[in-house]
Write an enzyme that holds these catalytic residues in place. Structure first.
Site, PDB file in Angstrom:
ATOM      1  N   TYR A 191      -6.533   6.664   9.407  1.00 10.02           N
ATOM      2  CA  TYR A 191      -6.343   8.087   9.254  1.00 10.02           C
ATOM      3  C   TYR A 191      -7.524   9.172   9.439  1.00 10.02           C
ATOM      4  CZ  TYR A 191      -1.348   6.635   8.593  1.00 10.02           C
ATOM      5  OH  TYR A 191       0.002   6.434   8.813  1.00 10.02           O
ATOM      6  N   GLY A 221      -0.060  -0.865  12.469  1.00 14.63           N
ATOM      7  CA  GLY A 221      -0.597  -1.099  11.243  1.00 14.63           C
ATOM      8  C   GLY A 221      -0.811   0.216  10.552  1.00 14.63           C
ATOM      9  N   LYS A 222      -0.344   0.107   9.055  1.00 14.26           N
ATOM     10  CA  LYS A 222      -0.804   1.635   8.654  1.00 14.26           C
ATOM     11  C   LYS A 222      -2.036   1.395   7.781  1.00 14.26           C
ATOM     12  CE  LYS A 222       2.089   4.982   6.326  1.00 14.26           C
ATOM     13  NZ  LYS A 222       1.868   6.292   6.787  1.00 14.26           N
ATOM     14  N   ILE A 223      -2.970   1.465   8.534  1.00 14.38           N
ATOM     15  CA  ILE A 223      -4.503   1.138   8.077  1.00 14.38           C
ATOM     16  C   ILE A 223      -5.130   2.413   7.640  1.00 14.38           C
ATOM     17  CG2 ILE A 223      -6.543  -0.023   8.881  1.00 14.38           C
ATOM     18  CD1 ILE A 223      -4.755  -1.541  10.940  1.00 14.38           C
TER      19      ILE A 223
END
Ligand code: PMP
Length: 315
Positions: free
Chosen positions: A170, A164-166
């Site tokens: 980051y 998931g690009k959550i």
């Protein structure tokens, strides 16, 4: 490391409207800001100066992944892929960039509430936003960068899923890249808790050994990269090279003939050294250079048979 100057476009999208960028504001108490409960995508659009046209790359794939990230985080998007595509295209038409651009669509939890879980609360609310900027290369794509194997481990699927690009995840990237930069490297590579190679700080990774491309599998806590998948496809179709998708040991990095990072923002970035082990005699390596040329030509609509991966934006 050079700080990337950015030129923000004048219009953005917030909620259900296009607004001036300076009015695209959210509260400091927004859930997404306080807890990182947001997901995003980074889409590139390439300016072709001869044709005076902008081409956005893999728009649908990015927006499909955005919905998958929403699902993991239990966000409830009110636009489908077609509707989001329309907004991305409209935004670029409003901003009319005359150089390469980068587009950031994002869904975030927008209610103002204390407590990391807001499921079922009366004011639970999710919001959509898109911003866009001018953006050229942000990692050096010509020289072969220096990379450090990070002492920070990649987040595991049972902590914060990397597929998931959550936004919140980051922090993992920031910690790793900051350490690398402070130690004099250009970027970093994550290992998994088990010690296998995962990916770069915000890029997927390929190594080349004995003429063979190798990349980590999707169960090694990587983002399932759109560029990674596309490179596997073009390496096979254009260079007759198959990719081995398998677990990679750390020591394989040091004896690889070539290695490169890939990602939408990063594009194809040749790696010259890892932990000060020099990789290839010819920096960057031959296969990397060939792939980079094909990839760059596809992005600028110079290879007709790949035009289906591009969305032409007319203004
Ligand atoms: N891994 C991470 C952690 C990333 O942030 C990115 C950039 N989106 C990538 C890999 C590359 O993914 P893609 O090719 O889909 O841009």
């Amino acid at each position: 490391m050079a700080v990337i100057p950015i030129s923000i476009h004048k219009k953005a999208f917030l909620g259900k409207d296009f607004v001036d960028f300076q009015d695209a504001k959210i509260s400091v108490m927004s859930h997404g800001f306080m807890y990182g409960t947001a997901v995003f995508e980074g889409i590139r659009a390439y300016w072709n100066p001869e044709k005076q046209k902008l081409y956005a790359l893999h728009v649908r794939e990015h927006l499909e992944r955005l919905l998958k990230s929403c699902k993991i985080l239990r966000l409830k998007p009110y636009y489908n892929v077609d509707q989001m595509t329309e907004k991305v295209v409209q935004l670029l038409k409003l901003n009319q960039p005359k150089c390469d651009a980068y587009i950031r669509p994002s869904w975030f939890k927008s209610c103002l509430r204390i407590g990391p879980c807001v499921i079922g609360s009366a004011d639970e609310e999710d919001c959509f936003t898109i911003t866009s900027i001018d953006l050229g290369d942000y990692l050096n794509t010509s020289k072969g960068i220096s990379v450090q194997v990070s002492s920070w481990r990649r987040l595991s699927d049972n902590a914060i899923p990397a597929r998931g690009k959550i936004n919140g995840s980051y922090v993992n990237t920031a910690l790793s890249k900051a350490n690398a930069v402070l130690a004099g490297y250009d970027d970093s590579i994550f290992l998994t808790e088990e010690g296998h190679v995962a990916e770069g700080s915000a890029m997927n990774l390929f190594i080349i050994r004995d003429g063979k491309l190798i990349t980590s599998g999707v169960t090694e806590n990587i983002l399932e990269g759109i560029t990674r998948k596309f490179i596997i496809e073009i390496a096979r179709a254009e260079l007759g090279l198959e990719t081995e998708v398998r677990a990679i040991d750390r020591s394989e990095l040091y004896i690889a003939d070539e290695a490169f990072f890939c990602g939408t923002g990063a594009q194809i970035v040749p790696i010259g050294s890892i932990d000060n082990y020099e990789l290839s005699n010819t920096r960057p390596g031959n296969i990397t250079i060939k792939l980079q040329k094909i990839y760059n030509d596809i992005c600028r609509a110079k290879i007709d048979k790949y035009n289906h991966v591009l969305t032409e934006i007319n203004y």
